[in-house]
Write an enzyme that holds these catalytic residues in place. Sequence first.
Site, PDB file in Angstrom:
ATOM      1  N   ASP A 284      17.712  32.692  -1.509  1.00 42.37           N
ATOM      2  CA  ASP A 284      18.328  33.196  -0.274  1.00 42.37           C
ATOM      3  C   ASP A 284      18.308  34.719  -0.367  1.00 42.37           C
ATOM      4  O   ASP A 284      18.958  35.298  -1.245  1.00 42.37           O
ATOM      5  CB  ASP A 284      19.766  32.657  -0.182  1.00 42.37           C
ATOM      6  CG  ASP A 284      20.498  33.174   1.046  1.00 42.37           C
ATOM      7  OD1 ASP A 284      20.036  34.178   1.645  1.00 42.37           O
ATOM      8  OD2 ASP A 284      21.529  32.587   1.402  1.00 42.37           O
ATOM      9  N   LEU A 320      29.053  39.074  22.746  1.00 42.13           N
ATOM     10  CA  LEU A 320      29.828  39.745  21.701  1.00 42.13           C
ATOM     11  C   LEU A 320      31.289  39.290  21.656  1.00 42.13           C
ATOM     12  O   LEU A 320      31.847  39.055  20.576  1.00 42.13           O
ATOM     13  CB  LEU A 320      29.736  41.269  21.869  1.00 42.13           C
ATOM     14  CG  LEU A 320      30.335  42.079  20.727  1.00 42.13           C
ATOM     15  CD1 LEU A 320      29.683  41.769  19.396  1.00 42.13           C
ATOM     16  CD2 LEU A 320      30.212  43.571  21.020  1.00 42.13           C
ATOM     17  N   TYR A 376      21.576  40.367  16.481  1.00 35.84           N
ATOM     18  CA  TYR A 376      20.142  40.292  16.143  1.00 35.84           C
ATOM     19  C   TYR A 376      19.426  41.577  16.567  1.00 35.84           C
ATOM     20  O   TYR A 376      18.639  42.152  15.807  1.00 35.84           O
ATOM     21  CB  TYR A 376      19.575  39.079  16.873  1.00 35.84           C
ATOM     22  CG  TYR A 376      18.106  38.774  16.676  1.00 35.84           C
ATOM     23  CD1 TYR A 376      17.648  38.206  15.491  1.00 35.84           C
ATOM     24  CD2 TYR A 376      17.181  38.989  17.702  1.00 35.84           C
ATOM     25  CE1 TYR A 376      16.303  37.875  15.330  1.00 35.84           C
ATOM     26  CE2 TYR A 376      15.846  38.658  17.550  1.00 35.84           C
ATOM     27  CZ  TYR A 376      15.410  38.101  16.366  1.00 35.84           C
ATOM     28  OH  TYR A 376      14.088  37.775  16.217  1.00 35.84           O
ATOM     29  N   THR A 410       7.304  29.074  18.388  1.00 37.81           N
ATOM     30  CA  THR A 410       7.713  28.586  17.058  1.00 37.81           C
ATOM     31  C   THR A 410       8.952  27.718  17.221  1.00 37.81           C
ATOM     32  O   THR A 410       9.484  27.584  18.332  1.00 37.81           O
ATOM     33  CB  THR A 410       8.095  29.746  16.110  1.00 37.81           C
ATOM     34  OG1 THR A 410       9.261  30.389  16.637  1.00 37.81           O
ATOM     35  CG2 THR A 410       6.991  30.748  15.911  1.00 37.81           C
TER      36      THR A 410
HETATM   37  P1  NAD Z   1      11.589  30.495  11.921  1.00 29.56           P
HETATM   38  O1  NAD Z   1      13.036  30.192  12.075  1.00 29.56           O
HETATM   39  O2  NAD Z   1      10.599  29.444  12.281  1.00 29.56           O
HETATM   40  O3  NAD Z   1      11.293  30.980  10.417  1.00 29.56           O
HETATM   41  C1  NAD Z   1      12.140  31.878   9.748  1.00 29.56           C
HETATM   42  C2  NAD Z   1      11.971  31.655   8.249  1.00 29.56           C
HETATM   43  O4  NAD Z   1      12.880  32.536   7.557  1.00 29.56           O
HETATM   44  C3  NAD Z   1      12.324  30.232   7.838  1.00 29.56           C
HETATM   45  O5  NAD Z   1      11.360  29.728   6.952  1.00 29.56           O
HETATM   46  C4  NAD Z   1      13.671  30.398   7.180  1.00 29.56           C
HETATM   47  O6  NAD Z   1      13.963  29.395   6.211  1.00 29.56           O
HETATM   48  C5  NAD Z   1      13.524  31.781   6.559  1.00 29.56           C
HETATM   49  N1  NAD Z   1      14.831  32.340   6.237  1.00 29.56           N
HETATM   50  C6  NAD Z   1      15.915  32.415   7.054  1.00 29.56           C
HETATM   51  N2  NAD Z   1      16.958  32.911   6.374  1.00 29.56           N
HETATM   52  C7  NAD Z   1      16.538  33.161   5.128  1.00 29.56           C
HETATM   53  C8  NAD Z   1      17.171  33.654   3.963  1.00 29.56           C
HETATM   54  N3  NAD Z   1      18.468  33.997   3.965  1.00 29.56           N
HETATM   55  N4  NAD Z   1      16.446  33.768   2.832  1.00 29.56           N
HETATM   56  C9  NAD Z   1      15.139  33.424   2.819  1.00 29.56           C
HETATM   57  N5  NAD Z   1      14.484  32.940   3.884  1.00 29.56           N
HETATM   58  C10 NAD Z   1      15.188  32.805   5.021  1.00 29.56           C
HETATM   59  O7  NAD Z   1      11.350  31.815  12.757  1.00 29.56           O
HETATM   60  P2  NAD Z   1      10.000  32.476  13.287  1.00 29.56           P
HETATM   61  O8  NAD Z   1       9.961  32.282  14.743  1.00 29.56           O
HETATM   62  O9  NAD Z   1       8.832  32.073  12.473  1.00 29.56           O
HETATM   63  O10 NAD Z   1      10.354  34.015  13.035  1.00 29.56           O
HETATM   64  C11 NAD Z   1       9.820  34.781  11.967  1.00 29.56           C
HETATM   65  C12 NAD Z   1      10.258  36.224  12.168  1.00 29.56           C
HETATM   66  O11 NAD Z   1       9.785  36.680  13.439  1.00 29.56           O
HETATM   67  C13 NAD Z   1      11.770  36.411  12.184  1.00 29.56           C
HETATM   68  O12 NAD Z   1      12.100  37.636  11.555  1.00 29.56           O
HETATM   69  C14 NAD Z   1      12.099  36.480  13.647  1.00 29.56           C
HETATM   70  O13 NAD Z   1      13.285  37.191  13.897  1.00 29.56           O
HETATM   71  C15 NAD Z   1      10.870  37.209  14.171  1.00 29.56           C
HETATM   72  N6  NAD Z   1      10.607  37.034  15.613  1.00 29.56           N
HETATM   73  C16 NAD Z   1      10.249  35.803  16.106  1.00 29.56           C
HETATM   74  C17 NAD Z   1      10.002  35.680  17.468  1.00 29.56           C
HETATM   75  C18 NAD Z   1       9.567  34.387  18.094  1.00 29.56           C
HETATM   76  O14 NAD Z   1       9.323  34.372  19.311  1.00 29.56           O
HETATM   77  N7  NAD Z   1       9.433  33.288  17.359  1.00 29.56           N
HETATM   78  C19 NAD Z   1      10.134  36.786  18.311  1.00 29.56           C
HETATM   79  C20 NAD Z   1      10.513  38.004  17.761  1.00 29.56           C
HETATM   80  C21 NAD Z   1      10.734  38.104  16.404  1.00 29.56           C
END
Ligand code: NAD
Length: 469
Positions: A284, A320, A376, A410
């Site tokens: 984590d 908030l 966020y 995703t």
């Molecule tokens: P997701 O939830 O599918 O994957 C996130 C991953 O991070 C997961 O594998 C989760 O287990 C891991 N994770 C979460 N907390 C953790 C921790 N404390 N320690 C270790 N691992 C941890 O999300 P995603 O859509 O693949 O997003 C990936 C990144 O892209 C993120 O930073 C998200 O904020 C960013 N993002 C996504 C989108 C979107 O549209 N999907 C848009 C903007 C930004």
Amino acid sequence: MQDLYFKLVNTAFGKTAAQSLGLPSPIPLVRWKRSNQPFIEGEVLMGSAAGSQAIAALGDILSASAAQVFYASGVGSLRDSEKASSRAQPLRLTGELDTSFAALVFDATGITDTTELRALYDFFHPTIRKLASNGRILIIGRPPAECSPPAFAACQHALEGFTRSLGKEIGRKAATANLLRVSPGAAARLESSVRFFLSPRAAYVSAQVVHIGEPDTAAITVNPVTPLTGKVALVTGASRGIGKSIAETLARDGATLLGVDIPAADEELQQLTHRLKGRALTCDITAAHAGATIAEFVKTHFGGVDLVIHNAGVTRDKTLGKMPMHFWDMAIAVNMSAAQAIDEQLMAHNLIHDNGRIVCVSSLSGIAGNFGQTNYATAKSGLIGYVEAMAKELQQGITINAVAPGFIETQMTAAMPLTVREAGRRMNSLSQGGHPIDVAETIAWLCHPGSSGVNGNVVRVCGQSLLGR
Ligand code: NAD
């Protein structure tokens, strides 16, 4: 998650219905398919304003491509650029054009006063309607902050508004427009960026402005098919979604993967790292000693790391006034504090190799803000601040950049309410959501050894979302 509307409008009936009702008709984006695929094919037209200085470098890059290259001629404000490339053929813009261009590439570095902005009109007015579906527009300018007198800086800034407006006009063709601001003396560092922005790898990247500076490291020759051979890539949140795609893409390009994810994701993480012949570390990243644990693992198993991708992220949405404190704390800890803690430990133990790359995955929320996402958006905006500040501090050729995804298909976005999800998909110039691979390809470009001049940038992967700047 399937985009059913997208599927429907790409049937014969759906297309006609959408057109007659004035609804968006997104065209499928052409993405990268095979490793030996040329970065661009078809007919490419180059042009340059008088006094521009990047045209020779552009000509060299395009001459080495599979494209048939032309340069614009016959128009007063444009330089009849025989320097464009020995392989480029002249194409007069004064007559009827029967060409369908895969890309229009314009060197505007020489535009120093407002009358010279006319060159943009003279080049793009006769050609823009000849841009093919999934076509590319790439404009090369100078960083305004490095231009003097003010009139020169103003003209170079004007290119941003021009590029972004073009992006909006051509988005319905699934085409993109981007601006590369190259510092004087850095034209030799253009190649990896020109190749990326003209290629299908950049399918969901539009209206971006990227600064290419002159790094103090020597240019490196790399294997074009696996440019990351010999590199070790640390990817957090690697087990699924965007992180999984980043891991697969960097491994495809030759890197050895160290995937990190929470213990609950251990099985998926192990499957991925086993398939990619990498290593897994369940941890984590918000735990008190996570940075130290990761640094120790890197030291023991790899001796150091080249690419550090801070991808792990979570949303804990609430307005908030209704947000519990632990939602706030968790969003800040995962999305912002953890990246800094990991970097601190890696750097304290000298574990990031020379010419390393750090990429932070931010979000459009961190740029535009978002209802119910104060936590966020604070964290993702903080990541951008971190990148901008660190870019000035890092040495030994190490760069740091951020990508800011918009709506990406995703599990995170599948969990959104239907109306919010639909709005996210359509509110961009390409009228569709991106795929994890779009973010991964952008990160692979930033990690490329040739991208050493790209430092401190924030690149949105959002199909030119209507939100934000
Ligand atoms: P997701 O939830 O599918 O994957 C996130 C991953 O991070 C997961 O594998 C989760 O287990 C891991 N994770 C979460 N907390 C953790 C921790 N404390 N320690 C270790 N691992 C941890 O999300 P995603 O859509 O693949 O997003 C990936 C990144 O892209 C993120 O930073 C998200 O904020 C960013 N993002 C996504 C989108 C979107 O549209 N999907 C848009 C903007 C930004």
